[in-house]
Design a protein around this motif. Structure first.
Motif, PDB file in Angstrom:
ATOM      1  N   ASP A   2       0.770  -1.081   0.100  1.00 46.05           N
ATOM      2  CA  ASP A   2       0.002   0.025  -0.160  1.00 46.05           C
ATOM      3  C   ASP A   2       1.010   1.156  -0.016  1.00 46.05           C
ATOM      4  OD1 ASP A   2      -2.559  -1.318   0.221  1.00 46.05           O
ATOM      5  OD2 ASP A   2      -2.247  -1.716   2.089  1.00 46.05           O
ATOM      6  N   VAL A   3       0.567   2.166  -0.706  1.00 45.23           N
ATOM      7  CA  VAL A   3       1.219   3.436  -1.007  1.00 45.23           C
ATOM      8  C   VAL A   3       0.491   4.640  -0.722  1.00 45.23           C
ATOM      9  CG1 VAL A   3       2.612   4.943  -2.541  1.00 45.23           C
ATOM     10  CG2 VAL A   3       2.651   2.352  -2.718  1.00 45.23           C
ATOM     11  N   THR A   4       0.890   5.608   0.331  1.00 44.89           N
ATOM     12  CA  THR A   4       0.185   6.652   0.389  1.00 44.89           C
ATOM     13  C   THR A   4       1.088   8.000   0.239  1.00 44.89           C
ATOM     14  OG1 THR A   4      -1.022   5.755   2.327  1.00 44.89           O
ATOM     15  CG2 THR A   4      -0.972   8.121   2.384  1.00 44.89           C
ATOM     16  N   VAL A   5       0.857   8.750  -0.425  1.00 45.57           N
ATOM     17  CA  VAL A   5       1.500  10.026  -0.757  1.00 45.57           C
ATOM     18  C   VAL A   5       0.948  11.180  -0.505  1.00 45.57           C
ATOM     19  CG1 VAL A   5       2.605  11.109  -2.882  1.00 45.57           C
ATOM     20  CG2 VAL A   5       2.479   8.648  -2.919  1.00 45.57           C
ATOM     21  N   VAL A   6       1.549  11.838  -0.019  1.00 47.02           N
ATOM     22  CA  VAL A   6       0.821  13.579   0.255  1.00 47.02           C
ATOM     23  C   VAL A   6       1.587  14.470  -0.502  1.00 47.02           C
ATOM     24  CG1 VAL A   6       0.325  15.128   2.080  1.00 47.02           C
ATOM     25  CG2 VAL A   6       0.560  12.579   2.762  1.00 47.02           C
ATOM     26  N   LEU A   7       0.742  15.197  -1.421  1.00 45.53           N
ATOM     27  CA  LEU A   7       1.221  16.220  -2.344  1.00 45.53           C
ATOM     28  C   LEU A   7       0.743  17.556  -1.885  1.00 45.53           C
ATOM     29  CD1 LEU A   7      -0.029  14.422  -5.456  1.00 45.53           C
ATOM     30  CD2 LEU A   7       2.284  14.608  -4.507  1.00 45.53           C
ATOM     31  N   ALA A   8       1.438  18.660  -2.166  1.00 45.76           N
ATOM     32  CA  ALA A   8       1.090  19.868  -1.924  1.00 45.76           C
ATOM     33  C   ALA A   8       1.673  20.875  -3.315  1.00 45.76           C
ATOM     34  CB  ALA A   8       1.830  20.572  -0.706  1.00 45.76           C
ATOM     35  N   ASP A   9       0.879  21.338  -4.028  1.00 47.42           N
ATOM     36  CA  ASP A   9       1.194  22.139  -5.096  1.00 47.42           C
ATOM     37  C   ASP A   9       1.878  21.251  -6.153  1.00 47.42           C
ATOM     38  OD1 ASP A   9      -0.456  24.404  -4.414  1.00 47.42           O
ATOM     39  OD2 ASP A   9       1.485  25.032  -3.136  1.00 47.42           O
ATOM     40  N   THR A  13       5.171  15.786  -0.475  1.00 47.30           N
ATOM     41  CA  THR A  13       5.734  16.259   0.959  1.00 47.30           C
ATOM     42  C   THR A  13       5.495  15.152   2.008  1.00 47.30           C
ATOM     43  OG1 THR A  13       3.416  16.888   1.490  1.00 47.30           O
ATOM     44  CG2 THR A  13       4.673  18.477   0.410  1.00 47.30           C
ATOM     45  N   GLY A  14       5.234  14.007   1.472  1.00 49.65           N
ATOM     46  CA  GLY A  14       5.088  12.665   2.488  1.00 49.65           C
ATOM     47  C   GLY A  14       4.904  11.564   1.529  1.00 49.65           C
ATOM     48  N   VAL A  15       5.426  10.490   1.887  1.00 43.97           N
ATOM     49  CA  VAL A  15       5.045   9.271   1.537  1.00 43.97           C
ATOM     50  C   VAL A  15       5.074   8.118   2.627  1.00 43.97           C
ATOM     51  CG1 VAL A  15       7.347   8.875   0.646  1.00 43.97           C
ATOM     52  CG2 VAL A  15       5.636   7.677  -0.422  1.00 43.97           C
ATOM     53  N   ARG A  16       4.251   7.116   2.334  1.00 49.05           N
ATOM     54  CA  ARG A  16       4.398   5.981   3.222  1.00 49.05           C
ATOM     55  C   ARG A  16       4.041   4.675   2.479  1.00 49.05           C
ATOM     56  NH1 ARG A  16       0.522   4.708   8.380  1.00 49.05           N
ATOM     57  NH2 ARG A  16       1.171   2.552   8.648  1.00 49.05           N
ATOM     58  N   ARG A  32      12.876  -3.008   2.770  1.00 48.42           N
ATOM     59  CA  ARG A  32      14.073  -2.284   2.486  1.00 48.42           C
ATOM     60  C   ARG A  32      13.659  -0.868   1.460  1.00 48.42           C
ATOM     61  NH1 ARG A  32      18.368  -6.359   0.602  1.00 48.42           N
ATOM     62  NH2 ARG A  32      19.229  -4.619  -0.297  1.00 48.42           N
ATOM     63  N   PHE A  33      12.921  -1.197   0.521  1.00 44.29           N
ATOM     64  CA  PHE A  33      12.251  -0.146  -0.603  1.00 44.29           C
ATOM     65  C   PHE A  33      11.487   1.005   0.412  1.00 44.29           C
ATOM     66  CE2 PHE A  33       9.095   1.646  -2.947  1.00 44.29           C
ATOM     67  CZ  PHE A  33       9.977   1.970  -4.352  1.00 44.29           C
ATOM     68  N   ALA A  34      10.792   0.405   1.249  1.00 48.03           N
ATOM     69  CA  ALA A  34      10.041   1.411   2.053  1.00 48.03           C
ATOM     70  C   ALA A  34      10.748   2.358   2.908  1.00 48.03           C
ATOM     71  CB  ALA A  34       8.810   0.417   2.824  1.00 48.03           C
ATOM     72  N   SER A  35      11.917   1.759   3.309  1.00 41.88           N
ATOM     73  CA  SER A  35      12.805   2.708   4.108  1.00 41.88           C
ATOM     74  C   SER A  35      13.634   3.647   3.200  1.00 41.88           C
ATOM     75  CB  SER A  35      13.766   1.776   4.950  1.00 41.88           C
ATOM     76  OG  SER A  35      13.203   1.000   5.722  1.00 41.88           O
ATOM     77  N   ALA A  36      13.933   3.146   1.967  1.00 41.59           N
ATOM     78  CA  ALA A  36      14.769   4.133   1.217  1.00 41.59           C
ATOM     79  C   ALA A  36      13.965   4.991   0.559  1.00 41.59           C
ATOM     80  CB  ALA A  36      15.628   3.089   0.302  1.00 41.59           C
ATOM     81  N   VAL A  37      12.532   4.909   0.176  1.00 38.82           N
ATOM     82  CA  VAL A  37      11.945   5.459  -0.949  1.00 38.82           C
ATOM     83  C   VAL A  37      11.735   6.916  -0.315  1.00 38.82           C
ATOM     84  CG1 VAL A  37       9.693   4.806  -0.252  1.00 38.82           C
ATOM     85  CG2 VAL A  37      10.025   5.436  -2.606  1.00 38.82           C
ATOM     86  N   VAL A  38      11.369   7.193   0.785  1.00 35.40           N
ATOM     87  CA  VAL A  38      11.150   8.503   1.459  1.00 35.40           C
ATOM     88  C   VAL A  38      12.105   9.299   0.901  1.00 35.40           C
ATOM     89  CG1 VAL A  38      10.774   9.786   3.384  1.00 35.40           C
ATOM     90  CG2 VAL A  38       9.825   7.483   3.352  1.00 35.40           C
TER      91      VAL A  38
END
Length: 77
Positions: A2-9, A13-16, A32-38
Protein backbone atom coordinates in the motif's frame (compact mmCIF):
# COMPACT_ATOMS: atom_id res chain seq x y z
CA UNK A 1 2.08 -3.00 -0.96
CA UNK A 2 0.00 0.00 0.00
CA UNK A 3 1.32 3.42 -0.96
CA UNK A 4 0.20 6.72 0.54
CA UNK A 5 1.52 9.93 -0.97
CA UNK A 6 0.91 13.45 0.32
CA UNK A 7 1.14 16.23 -2.25
CA UNK A 8 1.15 20.02 -1.96
CA UNK A 9 1.12 22.03 -5.18
CA UNK A 10 2.50 19.08 -7.14
CA UNK A 11 5.36 18.42 -4.70
CA UNK A 12 5.61 15.20 -2.70
CA UNK A 13 5.59 16.23 0.96
CA UNK A 14 5.16 12.78 2.44
CA UNK A 15 5.11 9.13 1.47
CA UNK A 16 4.34 5.90 3.27
CA UNK A 17 4.81 2.41 1.89
CA UNK A 18 3.32 -0.53 3.77
CA UNK A 19 4.82 -3.83 2.60
CA UNK A 20 2.27 -6.56 1.94
CA UNK A 21 4.28 -9.46 0.54
CA UNK A 22 3.71 -12.89 2.05
CA UNK A 23 6.94 -14.40 0.73
CA UNK A 24 9.81 -13.73 3.16
CA UNK A 25 12.27 -12.69 0.45
CA UNK A 26 9.79 -10.34 -1.23
CA UNK A 27 8.85 -8.88 2.14
CA UNK A 28 12.51 -8.10 2.91
CA UNK A 29 12.87 -6.28 -0.41
CA UNK A 30 9.65 -4.35 0.15
CA UNK A 31 10.72 -3.35 3.66
CA UNK A 32 14.11 -2.13 2.42
CA UNK A 33 12.39 -0.26 -0.40
CA UNK A 34 9.91 1.34 2.01
CA UNK A 35 12.79 2.63 4.13
CA UNK A 36 14.70 4.07 1.16
CA UNK A 37 11.91 5.54 -0.96
CA UNK A 38 11.13 8.45 1.38
CA UNK A 39 14.51 10.09 0.78
CA UNK A 40 14.14 9.51 -2.96
CA UNK A 41 10.78 11.20 -3.47
CA UNK A 42 9.95 13.66 -0.67
CA UNK A 43 10.62 17.23 -1.77
CA UNK A 44 10.43 16.41 -5.47
CA UNK A 45 7.77 17.43 -7.95
CA UNK A 46 5.68 14.70 -9.52
CA UNK A 47 7.60 15.19 -12.77
CA UNK A 48 10.90 14.60 -10.95
CA UNK A 49 9.84 11.40 -9.19
CA UNK A 50 11.35 8.41 -10.98
CA UNK A 51 11.93 5.33 -8.85
CA UNK A 52 13.54 2.35 -10.51
CA UNK A 53 15.91 0.01 -8.69
CA UNK A 54 16.13 1.08 -5.07
CA UNK A 55 17.59 -0.65 -2.02
CA UNK A 56 18.31 -3.76 -4.06
CA UNK A 57 14.72 -4.14 -5.18
CA UNK A 58 14.14 -4.00 -8.91
CA UNK A 59 10.42 -4.72 -9.32
CA UNK A 60 9.17 -2.82 -6.27
CA UNK A 61 10.07 0.51 -7.91
CA UNK A 62 7.82 -0.27 -10.86
CA UNK A 63 4.98 -1.10 -8.50
CA UNK A 64 5.54 2.14 -6.59
CA UNK A 65 5.52 4.21 -9.79
CA UNK A 66 2.30 2.52 -10.94
CA UNK A 67 0.66 3.21 -7.57
CA UNK A 68 1.82 6.83 -7.66
CA UNK A 69 0.46 7.35 -11.17
CA UNK A 70 -2.86 5.77 -10.19
CA UNK A 71 -3.14 7.93 -7.05
CA UNK A 72 -2.44 11.12 -8.99
CA UNK A 73 -4.93 10.15 -11.71
CA UNK A 74 -7.61 9.37 -9.11
CA UNK A 75 -6.95 12.63 -7.25
CA UNK A 76 -7.40 14.64 -10.44
CA UNK A 77 -10.67 12.90 -11.35
Amino acid sequence: MDVTVVLADGVVTGVRVDPAATNATSLRFQERFASAVVDSVVGRTLDEVAVDRLAGSSSTGAGFMAALERAVRDARA
